[in-house]
Design a protein around this motif. Structure first.
Motif, PDB file in Angstrom:
ATOM      1  N   SER A 349       9.132 -18.955  80.317  1.00  0.00           N
ATOM      2  CA  SER A 349       7.756 -18.960  80.836  1.00  0.00           C
ATOM      3  C   SER A 349       6.821 -18.064  80.037  1.00  0.00           C
ATOM      4  CB  SER A 349       7.743 -18.520  82.305  1.00  0.00           C
ATOM      5  OG  SER A 349       7.977 -17.131  82.432  1.00  0.00           O
ATOM      6  N   THR A 350       7.385 -17.117  79.264  1.00  0.00           N
ATOM      7  CA  THR A 350       6.523 -16.200  78.504  1.00  0.00           C
ATOM      8  C   THR A 350       5.873 -16.878  77.301  1.00  0.00           C
ATOM      9  OG1 THR A 350       8.351 -15.393  77.101  1.00  0.00           O
ATOM     10  CG2 THR A 350       7.963 -14.236  79.190  1.00  0.00           C
ATOM     11  N   GLU A 351       6.410 -18.027  76.911  1.00  0.00           N
ATOM     12  CA  GLU A 351       5.802 -18.776  75.800  1.00  0.00           C
ATOM     13  C   GLU A 351       4.622 -19.575  76.339  1.00  0.00           C
ATOM     14  OE1 GLU A 351       4.440 -20.080  72.657  1.00  0.00           O
ATOM     15  OE2 GLU A 351       6.248 -18.856  72.422  1.00  0.00           O
ATOM     16  N   LYS A 352       3.422 -19.282  75.858  1.00  0.00           N
ATOM     17  CA  LYS A 352       2.209 -19.889  76.409  1.00  0.00           C
ATOM     18  C   LYS A 352       1.571 -20.915  75.474  1.00  0.00           C
ATOM     19  CE  LYS A 352       2.449 -17.059  79.933  1.00  0.00           C
ATOM     20  NZ  LYS A 352       2.937 -17.542  81.249  1.00  0.00           N
ATOM     21  N   ARG A 353       1.910 -20.898  74.204  1.00  0.00           N
ATOM     22  CA  ARG A 353       1.154 -21.705  73.244  1.00  0.00           C
ATOM     23  C   ARG A 353       1.853 -22.991  72.828  1.00  0.00           C
ATOM     24  NH1 ARG A 353       0.150 -17.426  68.619  1.00  0.00           N
ATOM     25  NH2 ARG A 353       2.324 -17.045  69.137  1.00  0.00           N
ATOM     26  N   ARG A 354       3.164 -23.058  72.973  1.00  0.00           N
ATOM     27  CA  ARG A 354       3.889 -24.221  72.464  1.00  0.00           C
ATOM     28  C   ARG A 354       4.493 -25.051  73.600  1.00  0.00           C
ATOM     29  NH1 ARG A 354       7.952 -21.769  68.161  1.00  0.00           N
ATOM     30  NH2 ARG A 354       7.981 -20.006  69.615  1.00  0.00           N
ATOM     31  N   ARG A 355       4.878 -26.280  73.264  1.00  0.00           N
ATOM     32  CA  ARG A 355       5.540 -27.143  74.239  1.00  0.00           C
ATOM     33  C   ARG A 355       6.923 -26.580  74.543  1.00  0.00           C
ATOM     34  NH1 ARG A 355       7.381 -33.341  74.330  1.00  0.00           N
ATOM     35  NH2 ARG A 355       8.755 -32.636  72.662  1.00  0.00           N
ATOM     36  N   LYS A 356       7.286 -26.612  75.823  1.00  0.00           N
ATOM     37  CA  LYS A 356       8.536 -25.992  76.257  1.00  0.00           C
ATOM     38  C   LYS A 356       9.447 -27.016  76.929  1.00  0.00           C
ATOM     39  CE  LYS A 356       6.199 -23.099  78.734  1.00  0.00           C
ATOM     40  NZ  LYS A 356       5.766 -21.983  79.603  1.00  0.00           N
ATOM     41  N   ALA A 357      10.727 -26.894  76.590  1.00  0.00           N
ATOM     42  CA  ALA A 357      11.723 -27.765  77.197  1.00  0.00           C
ATOM     43  C   ALA A 357      12.838 -26.930  77.803  1.00  0.00           C
ATOM     44  CB  ALA A 357      12.311 -28.711  76.153  1.00  0.00           C
ATOM     45  N   ALA A 358      13.310 -27.337  78.977  1.00  0.00           N
ATOM     46  CA  ALA A 358      14.489 -26.728  79.589  1.00  0.00           C
ATOM     47  C   ALA A 358      15.604 -27.771  79.587  1.00  0.00           C
ATOM     48  CB  ALA A 358      14.181 -26.282  81.013  1.00  0.00           C
ATOM     49  N   VAL A 359      16.721 -27.432  78.974  1.00  0.00           N
ATOM     50  CA  VAL A 359      17.903 -28.296  78.976  1.00  0.00           C
ATOM     51  C   VAL A 359      18.973 -27.539  79.753  1.00  0.00           C
ATOM     52  CG1 VAL A 359      19.529 -29.622  77.599  1.00  0.00           C
ATOM     53  CG2 VAL A 359      17.228 -29.165  76.704  1.00  0.00           C
ATOM     54  N   LEU A 360      19.263 -28.007  80.957  1.00  0.00           N
ATOM     55  CA  LEU A 360      20.111 -27.267  81.883  1.00  0.00           C
ATOM     56  C   LEU A 360      21.316 -28.094  82.306  1.00  0.00           C
ATOM     57  CD1 LEU A 360      17.303 -25.812  84.198  1.00  0.00           C
ATOM     58  CD2 LEU A 360      18.300 -24.771  82.145  1.00  0.00           C
ATOM     59  N   GLY A 361      22.441 -27.429  82.479  1.00  0.00           N
ATOM     60  CA  GLY A 361      23.665 -28.106  82.904  1.00  0.00           C
ATOM     61  C   GLY A 361      24.249 -27.473  84.146  1.00  0.00           C
ATOM     62  N   ASP A 362      25.364 -28.011  84.583  1.00  0.00           N
ATOM     63  CA  ASP A 362      26.017 -27.547  85.808  1.00  0.00           C
ATOM     64  C   ASP A 362      26.348 -26.058  85.754  1.00  0.00           C
ATOM     65  OD1 ASP A 362      25.955 -30.068  86.844  1.00  0.00           O
ATOM     66  OD2 ASP A 362      28.116 -30.435  86.703  1.00  0.00           O
ATOM     67  N   ILE A 363      26.155 -25.389  86.901  1.00  0.00           N
ATOM     68  CA  ILE A 363      26.700 -24.065  87.147  1.00  0.00           C
ATOM     69  C   ILE A 363      28.003 -24.283  87.897  1.00  0.00           C
ATOM     70  CG2 ILE A 363      26.327 -21.835  88.248  1.00  0.00           C
ATOM     71  CD1 ILE A 363      23.292 -22.527  88.201  1.00  0.00           C
ATOM     72  N   LEU A 364      29.111 -23.894  87.307  1.00  0.00           N
ATOM     73  CA  LEU A 364      30.419 -24.205  87.868  1.00  0.00           C
ATOM     74  C   LEU A 364      30.853 -23.163  88.900  1.00  0.00           C
ATOM     75  CD1 LEU A 364      32.176 -25.335  84.567  1.00  0.00           C
ATOM     76  CD2 LEU A 364      30.905 -26.721  86.220  1.00  0.00           C
ATOM     77  N   GLU A 365      31.884 -23.523  89.669  1.00  0.00           N
ATOM     78  CA  GLU A 365      32.493 -22.655  90.679  1.00  0.00           C
ATOM     79  C   GLU A 365      31.513 -22.235  91.770  1.00  0.00           C
ATOM     80  OE1 GLU A 365      34.806 -19.446  89.072  1.00  0.00           O
ATOM     81  OE2 GLU A 365      35.725 -20.706  87.553  1.00  0.00           O
ATOM     82  N   MET A 366      30.670 -23.182  92.185  1.00  0.00           N
ATOM     83  CA  MET A 366      29.705 -22.895  93.252  1.00  0.00           C
ATOM     84  C   MET A 366      30.162 -23.447  94.608  1.00  0.00           C
ATOM     85  SD  MET A 366      27.283 -21.106  91.990  1.00  0.00           S
ATOM     86  CE  MET A 366      26.053 -21.250  93.277  1.00  0.00           C
ATOM     87  N   GLY A 367      31.174 -24.324  94.612  1.00  0.00           N
ATOM     88  CA  GLY A 367      31.711 -24.828  95.864  1.00  0.00           C
ATOM     89  C   GLY A 367      30.665 -25.475  96.747  1.00  0.00           C
ATOM     90  N   GLU A 368      30.692 -25.130  98.027  1.00  0.00           N
ATOM     91  CA  GLU A 368      29.785 -25.736  99.005  1.00  0.00           C
ATOM     92  C   GLU A 368      28.326 -25.348  98.778  1.00  0.00           C
ATOM     93  OE1 GLU A 368      29.825 -23.552 103.015  1.00  0.00           O
ATOM     94  OE2 GLU A 368      31.767 -23.005 102.133  1.00  0.00           O
ATOM     95  N   TYR A 369      28.095 -24.317  97.963  1.00  0.00           N
ATOM     96  CA  TYR A 369      26.729 -23.871  97.697  1.00  0.00           C
ATOM     97  C   TYR A 369      26.081 -24.641  96.548  1.00  0.00           C
ATOM     98  CZ  TYR A 369      28.226 -19.799 100.430  1.00  0.00           C
ATOM     99  OH  TYR A 369      28.705 -18.967 101.409  1.00  0.00           O
TER     100      TYR A 369
END
Length: 453
Positions: A349-369
């Motif tokens: 979020s601190t980058e204000k001038r350029r196009r930003k992409a978030a590439v996110l994957g699974d957080i493992l070992e979260m169970g029922e949460y």
């Protein structure tokens, strides 16, 4: 490492000499039969898909001075063979025996998030003044910790080791091997909550690091953590807190320089110190404060320790920033938890001038949460100002759902990392800033390689 004898190994493991001489000299210890050297003790470990016992004869032929076994051998030899109850347990027993040969003040670091970076900062602070051993990469389990300790030698004046876990009893076991003088707990989050049941369970598991502590030991904790701050009162050992306010060592005048890092003033014992951390993210204020606390407890020069922190080197794939063919990549895919994903998105979020992409994957070992925790991160993606989101994995699709429900339009969700990597190739453009974040098991190096290709 200091030389040991086969007799020492027998004593450390309560083992039995099957053949060879107790006077046999051991000058190295290893578990990889492909890297056997002359004079090595080869410890064969049995895993789900391999068994080092299959390579005992080969290790001896390559020059191993001795081998351990917890199985009957199918060949005869007059070389040094020691029978133990379990080779993995023996690895820890030998490391404990070896560590006890040294009176090196030892710092142990654990926590749900940030323990590797904190370990790196502590090492940088200590190594600015003393010859210091540290855990390489994140060798923080019942195999990695012993291997780290075997690197102790007579030159070392201090040691800093990392301790990880995902079940009860594991930190207790690691602490029994390393016998730390000072322990640091960074925070109590949701990592491994599937195995530990709740944050309360995680708190209990992390505080196992103090099981052997007396009034001679010091525990250093994040005083802003709702669980850890409760340790300040009534503990039978010294407790030192760090944080933003109301702590023994605290930060003020925090300036976030985006991808270039962060600056703040650290206050300790009435003195103020200017601190610059060349790693992005406000959470690194806490990591740096932990390093200052450790330096303070060891009686080191604080300004020199702070200079060491400024020049630190991070373990790979943890908030590494790299420019690749005009694309700025934030690599943070060694591991993940909800709080570490939020911290990474805050950096984006601190980058204000350029196009930003978030590439996110699974957080493992979260169970029922898992579903709710991933969905909640969709709002954080929106708050980061990301221009588009790509997710990979069964649970990361809930991040995508949360972002869409928050009004984000440019969202793509894929079942596999391979499919997400292909989308990244198509979507990323010159000048973009891209965050790559997921648990290690998601193999997000494929995303990084897609950008490089």
């Amino acid at each position: 490492m200091r030389r040991m004898t086969a007799g020492d190994i027998v004593a450390a493991t309560a083992g039995t000499m099957l053949s060879g001489s107790a006077e046999t000299v051991i000058c190295e210890i290893g578990t990889d039969s492909r890297a056997v050297n002359k004079g090595m003790l080869f410890i064969p470990l049995a895993g789900e898909r391999f068994d080092g016992h299959d390579y005992i004869e080969s290790a001896l032929n390559k020059g191993a001075a001795a081998v351990l076994t917890h199985k009957d051998l199918d060949f005869k030899t007059d070389k040094c063979v020691i029978r133990v109850g379990d080779t993995l347990t023996a690895l820890g027993d030998i490391a404990r025996f070896y560590k006890n040969k040294y009176s090196v003040p030892t710092v142990a670091v654990t926590g749900s998030v940030g323990k590797t970076t904190t370990k790196d900062m502590i090492y940088a602070a200590l190594a600015s003044q003393k010859k210091t051993l540290k855990t390489m990469e994140n060798y923080n389990n019942n195999i990695g910790l012993p291997k780290t300790l075997f690197n102790l030698n007579d030159e070392h004046e201090l040691a800093v080791v990392e301790m990880g876990m995902n079940h009860f009893g594991e930190i207790d076991y690691l602490a029994s091997i390393a016998n730390p003088d000072i322990a640091v707990i960074t925070n109590i989050g949701m990592s491994h909550i599937e195995n530990l049941g709740s944050r309360e369970g995680i708190f209990k598991a992390k505080t196992e690091i103090t099981r052997g502590f007396t009034e001679k030991n010091t525990l250093i904790v994040n005083g802003d953590d709702d669980y850890l701050k409760t340790l300040k009162s009534g503990a039978p050992y010294k407790v030192v807190t760090y944080g933003i306010s109301g702590c023994d060592v605290y930060a003020k005048n925090i300036t976030d320089n985006g991808l270039k890092g962060i600056e703040f003033t650290a206050v300790a014992d009435g003195a103020e110190y200017a601190v610059k951390v060349n790693v992005p993210g406000e959470h690194n204020v806490y990591n740096a404060l932990a390093a200052i606390c450790v330096s303070r407890e060891l009686g080191l020069d604080i300004p020199k320790a702070i200079a060491g922190i400024e020049n630190m080197t991070l373990t790979a794939n943890r908030l590494e920033i790299e420019d690749i063919n005009g694309v700025t990549v934030i690599k943070d895919y060694y591991n993940a938890s909800p709080s570490s994903v939020r911290a990474a998105l805050k950096i984006l979020s601190t980058e204000k001038r350029r196009r930003k992409a978030a590439v996110l994957g699974d957080i493992l070992e979260m169970g029922e949460y898992a579903k709710d925790a991933h969905y909640a991160l969709g709002a954080d993606v929106m708050n980061s100002g990301a221009d588009f989101l790509i997710t990979a994995g069964e649970n990361a699709k809930y991040i995508a759902d949360g972002a869409r429900d928050g009004g984000m339009k440019n969202v793509k969700s894929f079942d596999t990392t391979d499919a997400a990597a292909e989308a990244v190739k198509r979507e990323i453009k010159d000048g973009d800033v891209v965050l790559i974040k997921a648990s290690h098991g998601m193999k997000f190096e494929k995303i990084y390689n897609a950008i490089r290709s």
